[in-house]
Design an enzyme around this catalytic site. Structure first.
Site, PDB file in Angstrom:
ATOM      1  N   TYR A 143     157.523  66.816  59.474  1.00 44.24           N
ATOM      2  CA  TYR A 143     157.085  68.144  60.268  1.00 44.24           C
ATOM      3  C   TYR A 143     158.547  68.791  60.855  1.00 44.24           C
ATOM      4  O   TYR A 143     159.095  67.995  61.539  1.00 44.24           O
ATOM      5  CB  TYR A 143     156.201  67.745  61.556  1.00 44.24           C
ATOM      6  CG  TYR A 143     154.938  67.586  61.285  1.00 44.24           C
ATOM      7  CD1 TYR A 143     154.428  67.940  59.865  1.00 44.24           C
ATOM      8  CD2 TYR A 143     154.004  67.060  62.134  1.00 44.24           C
ATOM      9  CE1 TYR A 143     153.032  67.697  59.489  1.00 44.24           C
ATOM     10  CE2 TYR A 143     152.731  66.631  61.976  1.00 44.24           C
ATOM     11  CZ  TYR A 143     151.975  67.054  60.528  1.00 44.24           C
ATOM     12  OH  TYR A 143     150.945  66.927  60.239  1.00 44.24           O
ATOM     13  N   LYS A 174     153.600  64.566  53.634  1.00 43.35           N
ATOM     14  CA  LYS A 174     152.168  65.282  54.133  1.00 43.35           C
ATOM     15  C   LYS A 174     152.863  66.422  54.942  1.00 43.35           C
ATOM     16  O   LYS A 174     153.666  66.186  55.857  1.00 43.35           O
ATOM     17  CB  LYS A 174     151.341  64.303  55.054  1.00 43.35           C
ATOM     18  CG  LYS A 174     150.501  65.122  55.696  1.00 43.35           C
ATOM     19  CD  LYS A 174     149.668  64.051  56.613  1.00 43.35           C
ATOM     20  CE  LYS A 174     148.579  64.827  57.606  1.00 43.35           C
ATOM     21  NZ  LYS A 174     147.766  63.849  58.348  1.00 43.35           N
TER      22      LYS A 174
HETATM   23  P1  FBP Z   1     144.347  67.459  61.156  1.00 41.77           P
HETATM   24  O1  FBP Z   1     143.367  67.283  59.842  1.00 41.77           O
HETATM   25  O2  FBP Z   1     143.324  67.066  62.413  1.00 41.77           O
HETATM   26  O3  FBP Z   1     144.981  68.543  61.469  1.00 41.77           O
HETATM   27  O4  FBP Z   1     145.237  65.850  60.932  1.00 41.77           O
HETATM   28  C1  FBP Z   1     146.261  65.883  60.331  1.00 41.77           C
HETATM   29  C2  FBP Z   1     147.602  65.349  61.367  1.00 41.77           C
HETATM   30  O5  FBP Z   1     148.513  65.168  60.528  1.00 41.77           O
HETATM   31  C3  FBP Z   1     147.234  64.020  61.858  1.00 41.77           C
HETATM   32  O6  FBP Z   1     147.424  62.799  61.248  1.00 41.77           O
HETATM   33  C4  FBP Z   1     147.999  63.859  63.304  1.00 41.77           C
HETATM   34  O7  FBP Z   1     147.485  63.649  64.273  1.00 41.77           O
HETATM   35  C5  FBP Z   1     148.109  65.510  63.653  1.00 41.77           C
HETATM   36  O8  FBP Z   1     147.755  66.171  62.408  1.00 41.77           O
HETATM   37  C6  FBP Z   1     149.398  65.856  63.967  1.00 41.77           C
HETATM   38  O9  FBP Z   1     149.702  67.233  63.762  1.00 41.77           O
HETATM   39  P2  FBP Z   1     150.389  68.021  65.253  1.00 41.77           P
HETATM   40  O10 FBP Z   1     151.621  67.446  65.394  1.00 41.77           O
HETATM   41  O11 FBP Z   1     150.777  69.425  64.567  1.00 41.77           O
HETATM   42  O12 FBP Z   1     149.528  68.104  66.175  1.00 41.77           O
END
Ligand code: FBP
Length: 249
Positions: A143, A174
């Protein structure tokens, strides 16, 4: 090369993510999906290729997870959404703890571009080498985030994140999808031999979600690691069937 056989099917992955209780709080949950057993049941009946939990749930529900026979992926770091500071996700569980819990892989978030990037890289290096010494695949939530990152969904920054995943020794990354198929093709190329999975995001209509899944798969993604779009769905198993037709064919 670390084998991904335990957590993929025909080279593709469909992971059910349930670490949102830490990342977002119970705000994402309703009376049903607040119960980890509901999630384990979806993973089991839907035959997901992996189930993602933080250490606490992996410990407390270990018997049920083992009974489901769905490969456990333990998320080793995390943070809450309460502190509005430069993102930093500290290690919360060791690789050894994950192994003792029966994990088939470990997960780790890296916020590239954050003020704390160097510290996160240093901590990740230990996790990556320990996991590989146990032959455990490492899945990295890549991210780009923090003040230095103007647009988290920009093609260049997403491709940079994917490349960092390759450089740092991730086995699967991911990432978020920015809605542009051509961009994703370049991002997948940037990741080299590292498989790219797409994150689900907040709940959208089934039709637009499925359309997006078709698009990301045709752009070269190797599957999904999703949570809310599944366990917030009224019919999670119906939706899972449709997803599997697209992803695991
Ligand atoms: P979702 O499919 O519910 O978006 O989950 C994916 C995910 O990567 C989770 O593993 C994590 O908790 C969340 O998204 C974190 O996303 P962000 O930091 O953008 O809230």
């Amino acid at each position: 090369m670390i084998s991904l056989n335990k957590i993929t099917k025909k080279g593709k992955a469909l992971f059910l993510a349930y670490d949102q209780g830490l990342e977002h709080g119970p705000t994402d949950f309703n009376d049903k999906n607040i119960d980890p057993n509901y999630i384990i049941d979806i993973a089991k009946k839907g035959k997901y290729t992996g189930l993602i939990f933080q250490k606490g749930i992996a410990e407390k529900y270990n018997k049920e997870i083992k009974k489901s026979k769905i490969p456990l992926i333990v998320k080793l770091n995390g943070k809450t959404s309460l502190l509005k500071i430069e993102p930093y996700s500290p290690p919360l569980c060791t690789v050894k703890d994950a192994v003792d819990l029966g994990a088939s892989a470990v997960g780790y978030t890296l916020y590239i571009g954050s003020k704390h990037e160097a510290r996160m890289f240093k901590e990740f290096e230990i996790v990556q080498s320990q996991a590989h010494s146990y032959n455990l695949p490492v899945i990295v939530w890549m991210y780009p985030r923090g003040k230095a990152v103007k647009n988290e969904l920009d093609k260049k920054i997403l491709a940079y994140s994917a490349r960092v995943g390759l450089e740092l020794g991730a086995d699967i990354i991911k990432m978020k999808y920015n809605g542009n198929k051509q961009d994703l093709k370049w991002i997948v190329k940037s990741a080299g031999k590292v498989k790219v999975l797409i994150a689900g995001g907040s709940k959208t209509s089934e039709a637009s979600f499925l359309k997006e899944v078709k698009e990301v798969m045709s752009a070269g993604a190797s599957g999904l690691a999703i949570g809310r779009n599944i366990w917030q769905s009224k019919k999670p198993l119906d939706l899972t069937k449709k997803l599997k037709k697209i992803i695991l064919k």
